[in-house]
Write an enzyme that holds these catalytic residues in place. Structure first.
Site, mmCIF file in Angstrom:
data_model
loop_
_atom_site.group_PDB
_atom_site.id
_atom_site.type_symbol
_atom_site.label_atom_id
_atom_site.label_comp_id
_atom_site.label_asym_id
_atom_site.label_seq_id
_atom_site.Cartn_x
_atom_site.Cartn_y
_atom_site.Cartn_z
ATOM 1 C CE1 TYR A 73 44.389 47.849 45.176
ATOM 2 C CE2 TYR A 73 42.132 47.974 45.935
ATOM 3 C CZ TYR A 73 43.324 48.594 45.636
ATOM 4 O OH TYR A 73 43.462 49.954 45.788
ATOM 5 C CE1 TYR A 100 43.259 51.675 48.765
ATOM 6 C CE2 TYR A 100 43.916 53.933 49.229
ATOM 7 C CZ TYR A 100 43.275 53.013 48.428
ATOM 8 O OH TYR A 100 42.643 53.441 47.294
#
Lengths: 391, 150
Positions: free
Chosen positions: A294, A345
Site C-alpha cells: 500500500y 487510488y
C-alpha cells in the site's frame, strides 16, 4: 485451525477509474453493480450464489440496500472492518474467508468504492475535525493535520536513523510509474525520472509531489468462496494462504499520536503482524515473488519492505536503489500495476486485484512464474492488515 | 533546502485551529496548560508515562493516574516542513514547521508542536529545545518550543 488455503479469490471486477469527484454524480451502488458484473462474468458464479458482504473504511453501501439493488436474495453474513483510510482492505478479505470457513456464507463479495466529494479533499480531513474530536486537539493546533504530514515525520526519523535519502523515495515513484506505463488502465503514464522527482515541489518535507498518491473515484469487487467451490469455476483459483489484521497496542493510534515506542516509530506499524502472517502461511519472506504494498506515500513502501522482512530493518533505502523494486529485474517487483501513486487510488482495492492477476499470469508487468504474492493494506492507526496469496 | 525567515507569525499557527474539544480524559492536560504548566499523565500503579492521555495504563491496565510536571526540556525527535496548505486558513502560514519533541523527564513521551525562532533549514533531529508558552485565546495556552542551550 487457520484459514490457510481453504478459501480462494475467484473473481475480480473494477469500475472505471475516475479523477477526484468525477463520479460524484453517480450512485456508488450503481458503480458497485458494474464492478460486480465484471467479477461475476469472469468467475462463472451466478449472482444468486452471493450471500455475504464484507467491506472496510466506513463504506456507506449498506447490504440492506445493496442486496436488493444487485439482485442478491440472501444476506447471510455482513461485516465491516474498523477504521478509515485503506487499512482494512486485506482484513475485509480475511473476514470473508472466515465467514466462509465458519459456514455463515458460501460466496462473499468484498467491495469498496470511493467517491471524493468535490468540496473536501482527503488530505484536509484531519484538519476539519475542529471542535469535534479530543484526540485531534493534540495535533491540529500545531498544523499537523494531513496524512502526508504525519507520515513525513516517520520517514524523516527513518532518514536520520538509517541514512535513507529522498532519492530512495524517488526510486519508488519512478519504478511504479514505469509499471503504470505498461498498464493501459493506469491514470499516470508520463515517464518519470529520478530528476523529475527531485525537482518536484515539496509538500511536507521530505515528501514531494511525486511521493503522494493520486485522488480518485471508483472501486472494485472481489469474490471469495471455498477452495472446493473454486475448483469448478472459470478462473485459476487464487488461494488465500494467510491473512493478518490489527497491529500492536503499543502502535495503537501511532500515526496521529506519534507516540509509538522508539524502536517501532520509524516503521509502517505492520511489524507485529508480519510474523503472524508468515507463520500462518508456513513460508518465509524470501518465498514472496511479488509484493503489492500500500502506497499512500512512497516512503511507506520502503518501511513496509522492512516490516515484512523483505530486507533488513533500516535497509529499505538500499533495497530500492538502482531499480530494486522495478519489474522485471529488480530484487523484488513491487506495485506492478503502478500502485496508488501511478495507477489509481482506490484505497488499495487494486493492489489486491493486481496480486490476483500476477498469480493468474495476466499482469501487464508479469513476474515470471509468480507463485506467491504479498498484499498489504494502508499503514495508519491500528487496525491495518495484510495477506499472502498463492496460485 | 531554502532557509526561510525566522520572523514567525504570532501565534505561530491560526488560533482557530486551537479551538479545543476536550473530553473527561484530556481536560486535565489542557487545564494544566492553561495554568502554564506542562503536566504529563503517569500511571499511579506502575509509574509509566503516557501521552496523549488515555483512560487506563497501556502497560498495566490500572486506571489511577497522576499528572506530573515536566520542565519542558527535550530534543527534536522528528520534524517536517509543511509547504502546502491543506486548509485555506493556513495559506499565509506556509512554510511552517511541525516538530516532535521527546521530553527529557517524562519517560520518553513525545509532544507534537512547533519550534519558534528558527529557520526551517536549521532544524535538526536531536537538537535541544525548551518549552515556551503561546496563549492563543483566553482559554487556550499552547506548549510550543524554541532552541535551547544555544
Amino acid at each position: 485451525m487457520t484459514i490457510k488455503d481453504k478459501t480462494c479469490i475467484v473473481g475480480v471486477g473494477q469500475t472505471e477509474f475516475g479523477h477526484r469527484g468525477q463520479f460524484a454524480h453517480k450512485s456508488q451502488s450503481v458503480q458497485i453493480g458494474e464492478a460486480l458484473e465484471e467479477a461475476l462474468e469472469e468467475s462463472g458464479l451466478d449472482r444468486t450464489e452471493i450471500d455475504g458482504f464484507s467491506s472496510f473504511s466506513m463504506d456507506s453501501n449498506d447490504p440492506s440496500l445493496l442486496a436488493p439493488s444487485l439482485g442478491i436474495p440472501n444476506v447471510n453474513y455482513a461485516g465491516m472492518v474498523f477504521g478509515g483510510g485503506g487499512g482494512g482492505g486485506c482484513a475485509a478479505i480475511a473476514n470473508a474467508s472466515a465467514a466462509i470457513l465458519a459456514g455463515y456464507a458460501k460466496v462473499v463479495m468484498v467491495y469498496k468504492i470511493i467517491t471524493q466529494p468535490p468540496n473536501m479533499r482527503f488530505g484536509a480531513s484531519y484538519g476539519r475535525a475542529a471542535r469535534s474530536d479530543p484526540r485531534s486537539d493534540f495535533h491540529r493546533p500545531f498544523g499537523l493535520m494531513a496524512p502526508g504530514q504525519f507520515f513525513s515525520l516517520f520517514f524523516r526519523r527513518h532518514m536520520h536513523q538509517y541514512g535513507t535519502k529522498t532519492t530512495h523515495l524517488a526510486e519508488v515513484a519512478v519504478a511504479q510509474r514505469f509499471h503504470a506505463t505498461r498498464n493501459p488502465r493506469a491514470l499516470m503514464k508520463t515517464p518519470l525520472t529520478i530528476e523529475d522527482h527531485q525537482n518536484s515541489r515539496i509538500i511536507a518535507d521530505p515528501f514531494r509531489l511525486f511521493d503522494y498518491c493520486q485522488e480518485n473515484d471508483g472501486g472494485a469487487v472481489i469474490l471469495v468462496t471455498s477452495a472446493e467451490r473454486a475448483k469448478t469455476l472459470k478462473q485459476r483459483p487464487v488461494y488465500i494462504m494467510a491473512t493478518a489484521q490489527g497491529g500492536a497496542a503499543s502502535w495503537g493510534q501511532g500515526l496521529t499520536s506519534q507516540n509509538a515506542p522508539d524502536d517501532i516509530y520509524p516503521s509502517s506499524g505492520h511489524r507485529h503482524m508480519a510474523p503472524r502472517l508468515y507463520a500462518m502461511a508456513g513460508i518465509e519472506p524470501k518465498d514472496v515473488d511479488v509484493a503489492e504494498l500500500y502506497d499512500h506515500f512512497s516512503g511507506m513502501v520502503i518501511l513496509q519492505l522492512e516490516d515484512y522482512g523483505l530486507c533488513k530493518i533500516g535497509e529499505g533505502g538500499s533495497f530500492v536503489e538502482n531499480g530494486g523494486i522495478k519489474w522485471p529485474d529488480g530484487n523484488l517487483p513491487v506495485n506492478t500495476h503502478g500502485g496508488n501513486l501511478s495507477e489509481v487510488y482506490l484505497l488499495g482495492m487494486t493492489h489486491m486485484v493486481e496480486a490476483v492477476r500476477q498469480l493468474r499470469g495476466t499482469s501487464t508487468s508479469q513476474v515470471e512464474d509468480a507463485e506467491i504474492a504479498l498484499v498489504t493494506s494502508g499503514p495508519s492507526n491500528l487496525p491495518s492488515s495484510s495477506m499472502l496469496l498463492r496460485r | 533546502m531554502a532557509r526561510e525567515t525566522i520572523s514567525n507569525p504570532t501565534p505561530y499557527m491560526p488560533a482557530d485551529l486551537a479551538e479545543l474539544a476536550p473530553d473527561g480524559v484530556t481536560q486535565p492536560y489542557w487545564d494544566h496548560c492553561n495554568q502554564g504548566e506542562l503536566r504529563i499523565q503517569r500511571c499511579k500503579a506502575c509509574g509509566t508515562f503516557r501521552h496523549p492521555p488515555l483512560p487506563g495504563c497501556p502497560d498495566c491496565g490500572a486506571r489511577d493516574d497522576e499528572w506530573v510536571r515536566s520542565e519542558g526540556k527535550g530534543r527534536v525527535f522528528s520534524f517536517s516542513g509543511v509547504y502546502h496548505p491543506v486548509l485555506p486558513n493556513v495559506a499565509e502560514y506556509v512554510p511552517y514547521n511541525v516538530v516532535l519533541v521527546q521530553l527529557a523527564d517524562a519517560g520518553g513521551v513525545r509532544i507534537i508542536s512547533n519550534l519558534l525562532g528558527v529557520a526551517l533549514g536549521d532544524i535538526e533531529i536531536g537538537m535541544p529545545v525548551e518549552l515556551v508558552w503561546e496563549r492563543v485565546s483566553p482559554d487556550v495556552n499552547l506548549p510550543r518550543f524554541r532552541p535551547a542551550g544555544g
